[in-house]
Design a protein around this motif. Structure first.
Motif, short mmCIF file in Angstrom:
data_model
loop_
_atom_site.label_atom_id
_atom_site.label_comp_id
_atom_site.label_asym_id
_atom_site.label_seq_id
_atom_site.Cartn_x
_atom_site.Cartn_y
_atom_site.Cartn_z
N THR A 71 0.98 -1.15 0.01
CA THR A 71 -0.04 0.05 -0.06
C THR A 71 0.82 1.23 -0.10
O THR A 71 2.27 1.25 0.21
CB THR A 71 -0.88 0.15 1.20
OG1 THR A 71 -0.04 0.12 2.38
CG2 THR A 71 -1.68 -1.39 1.55
N LEU A 72 0.31 2.30 -0.41
CA LEU A 72 1.13 3.79 -0.24
C LEU A 72 1.76 3.64 1.44
O LEU A 72 2.77 4.07 1.26
CB LEU A 72 0.17 4.94 -0.54
CG LEU A 72 0.86 6.09 -1.10
CD1 LEU A 72 1.34 5.54 -2.65
CD2 LEU A 72 -0.07 7.15 -1.18
N ASN A 73 1.00 3.39 2.21
CA ASN A 73 1.54 3.41 3.69
C ASN A 73 2.58 2.35 4.03
O ASN A 73 3.53 2.62 4.72
CB ASN A 73 0.35 3.20 4.65
CG ASN A 73 0.82 3.00 6.00
OD1 ASN A 73 0.97 2.00 6.75
ND2 ASN A 73 1.19 4.14 6.68
N SER A 74 2.52 1.20 3.29
CA SER A 74 3.52 0.20 3.74
C SER A 74 5.02 0.66 2.86
O SER A 74 5.98 0.30 3.22
CB SER A 74 3.07 -1.26 3.14
OG SER A 74 2.98 -1.19 1.72
N LEU A 75 4.83 1.19 1.72
CA LEU A 75 5.96 1.68 1.10
C LEU A 75 6.48 3.18 1.62
O LEU A 75 7.79 3.45 1.55
CB LEU A 75 5.53 1.80 -0.46
CG LEU A 75 5.42 0.72 -1.35
CD1 LEU A 75 4.82 1.30 -2.56
CD2 LEU A 75 6.61 0.00 -1.43
N SER A 78 4.83 7.60 5.80
CA SER A 78 4.40 9.14 6.29
C SER A 78 3.19 9.30 5.58
O SER A 78 2.44 10.32 5.72
CB SER A 78 5.38 10.11 5.60
OG SER A 78 5.47 9.98 3.87
N TYR A 79 2.73 8.28 4.63
CA TYR A 79 1.20 8.41 3.99
C TYR A 79 0.20 7.58 4.67
O TYR A 79 0.68 6.31 4.93
CB TYR A 79 1.40 7.94 2.51
CG TYR A 79 2.22 9.05 1.80
CD1 TYR A 79 1.96 10.48 1.45
CD2 TYR A 79 3.43 8.32 1.22
CE1 TYR A 79 2.78 11.14 0.67
CE2 TYR A 79 4.51 9.29 0.52
CZ TYR A 79 4.15 10.72 0.40
OH TYR A 79 4.88 11.51 -0.33
N LYS A 80 -0.61 8.00 4.92
CA LYS A 80 -1.88 7.24 5.62
C LYS A 80 -2.71 6.02 4.95
O LYS A 80 -3.03 5.30 5.40
CB LYS A 80 -2.85 8.15 6.30
CG LYS A 80 -3.68 8.93 5.34
CD LYS A 80 -4.73 9.78 5.90
CE LYS A 80 -5.88 10.39 4.67
NZ LYS A 80 -6.66 11.33 5.47
N VAL A 122 -0.41 14.00 -2.70
CA VAL A 122 -1.38 13.21 -1.71
C VAL A 122 -2.66 13.51 -2.23
O VAL A 122 -3.56 12.59 -2.11
CB VAL A 122 -1.26 13.94 -0.35
CG1 VAL A 122 -2.12 13.60 0.73
CG2 VAL A 122 0.24 13.43 0.33
N LYS A 123 -3.08 14.79 -2.68
CA LYS A 123 -4.43 14.95 -3.01
C LYS A 123 -4.97 14.10 -4.02
O LYS A 123 -6.09 13.58 -4.16
CB LYS A 123 -4.61 16.64 -3.32
CG LYS A 123 -6.04 16.93 -3.53
CD LYS A 123 -7.01 16.47 -2.32
CE LYS A 123 -6.51 17.32 -0.84
NZ LYS A 123 -7.18 17.08 0.29
N ILE A 124 -4.13 13.81 -5.11
CA ILE A 124 -4.61 13.40 -6.24
C ILE A 124 -4.65 11.79 -6.13
O ILE A 124 -5.32 11.13 -6.67
CB ILE A 124 -3.46 13.47 -7.60
CG1 ILE A 124 -3.77 15.03 -7.74
CG2 ILE A 124 -3.80 12.79 -8.62
CD1 ILE A 124 -2.57 15.67 -9.09
N TYR A 125 -3.60 11.29 -5.24
CA TYR A 125 -3.92 9.89 -4.90
C TYR A 125 -5.13 9.79 -4.26
O TYR A 125 -6.06 8.85 -4.44
CB TYR A 125 -2.65 9.50 -3.68
CG TYR A 125 -2.96 8.06 -3.68
CD1 TYR A 125 -2.51 6.99 -4.65
CD2 TYR A 125 -3.65 7.42 -2.68
CE1 TYR A 125 -2.91 5.48 -4.40
CE2 TYR A 125 -4.03 6.20 -2.30
CZ TYR A 125 -3.31 5.30 -3.09
OH TYR A 125 -3.67 3.87 -2.91
#
Length: 328
Positions: A71-75, A78-80, A122-125
């Motif tokens: 996930t974005l978080n696992s990579l 800093s991303y939720k 972040v916003k576009i993700y």
């Protein structure tokens, strides 16, 4: 340069992944190789959504293998975001900031680019890529059945480029390229909206929040002189940063015709519930009848749900604000 992906029916994630890569100058003219033949894939500079390998150093970005749980978080902690990535999400994580930088070269001062790129990433993700990731991985938006279905989302629109079951599929590669053009255009539009419209609105909201006691002695309302600015997400973020959560109840601004509007602040950016709706007696009432019921000269309308109202003048809208605040 060659970008490899699988042949046959296509999905939004690999169409978008290929479209994203072709935004970058080094992949701009890359050939799209659609195959499942390992020998042909080995000739490609980068491979997405096929090959059962995720190895960023080797430029291999598949997510179908059983061991893949990223996930974005696992990579990057800093991303939720904890939605399992598709090939679109993988490409976006590794190349997204570079892609955004390429698209916004004229949208920001050089000193602001790094901050803007991170905000847009972040916003576009959140507003675009995560939906593609979730749908491709079979992740529902609800734990219980929704009240209705969404049938016009990006993944559906891209999927519709595939031949129907009773159509010949001899032009499927050409259809893939048509879908990729649509995907690139939609992604680019998102980036430009957030960089050219959404982000500049942040300063408008920040200034109004700082001057909230000038708008009204209670400090519960903001006045925007620029009507139509996208204020909701900025307000919630700024309230949180400044320890003012739930403090702002209404916003006031002019519409395109120069009339004044009062709009309720919702419970959340995507909520239909208001922190404090306009008075019940006003809802669904218009013009002279509303002026009589509200005792506000020049009152024009209040929506039946009580989330927005209008008046001819600023004085009128401020009186509507004053009366509405008495409910608190």
């Amino acid at each position: 340069m060659k970008i490899g992906t699988h042949n046959g029916s296509f999905h939004a994630d690999e169409v978008l992944a290929c479209a994203l890569l072709r935004v970058l100058p080094r992949f701009k003219d890359a050939e799209i190789v659609r195959t499942r033949d390992p020998a042909l894939l080995d000739t490609c500079d980068i491979v997405v959504d096929v090959g059962a390998v995720f190895d960023a150093e080797r430029q291999r970005f598949d997510h179908h293998q059983k061991t893949f749980t990223h996930t974005l978080n696992s990579l990057d902690s800093s991303y939720k975001y904890s939605t399992k990535l598709s090939s679109a999400g993988l490409v976006y994580f590794h190349f997204g900031k570079e892609i955004i930088s390429t698209l916004i070269q004229t949208d920001a001062k050089s000193s602001d680019v790094d901050v803007l790129v991170e905000k847009l990433f972040v916003k576009i993700y959140e507003k675009f890529i995560e939906e593609v990731d979730a749908i491709d991985n079979g992740i529902s938006t609800h734990d219980t059945p929704g009240r209705y279905t969404i049938n016009t989302n990006f993944s559906r629109r891209i999927g519709a480029f595939n031949p129907s079951w009773n159509e010949p599929g001899n032009d499927i590669d050409e259809r893939f390229h048509r879908a990729m053009a649509v995907a690139e255009a939609e992604f680019t539009d998102k980036v430009h909206y957030f960089s050219r419209s959404w982000w500049p609105a942040r300063k408008i909201v920040a200034d109004a929040l700082e001057q909230r006691f000038s708008a009204h002695k209670s400090g519960h309302a903001l006045v925007f002189l620029e009507g139509g600015a996208p204020w909701k997400e900025h307000l919630f973020e700024l309230e949180l940063e400044q320890g003012l959560e739930g403090n702002i109840l209404y916003t006031i601004y002019t519409d395109q015709s120069g009339k004044w509007r009062i709009q309720c602040v919702p419970q959340g950016p995507d909520s239909f519930e208001n922190r404090l709706s306009l008075p019940a007696a006003w809802r669904g009432v218009r013009d002279d009848e509303l002026a009589k019921v509200s005792s506000v000269e020049g009152a024009i309308f209040v929506h039946a749900s009580g989330f927005i109202g209008g008046a001819e003048t600023k004085e009128g809208i401020l009186k509507m604000l004053e009366i509405s605040l008495e409910q608190a």
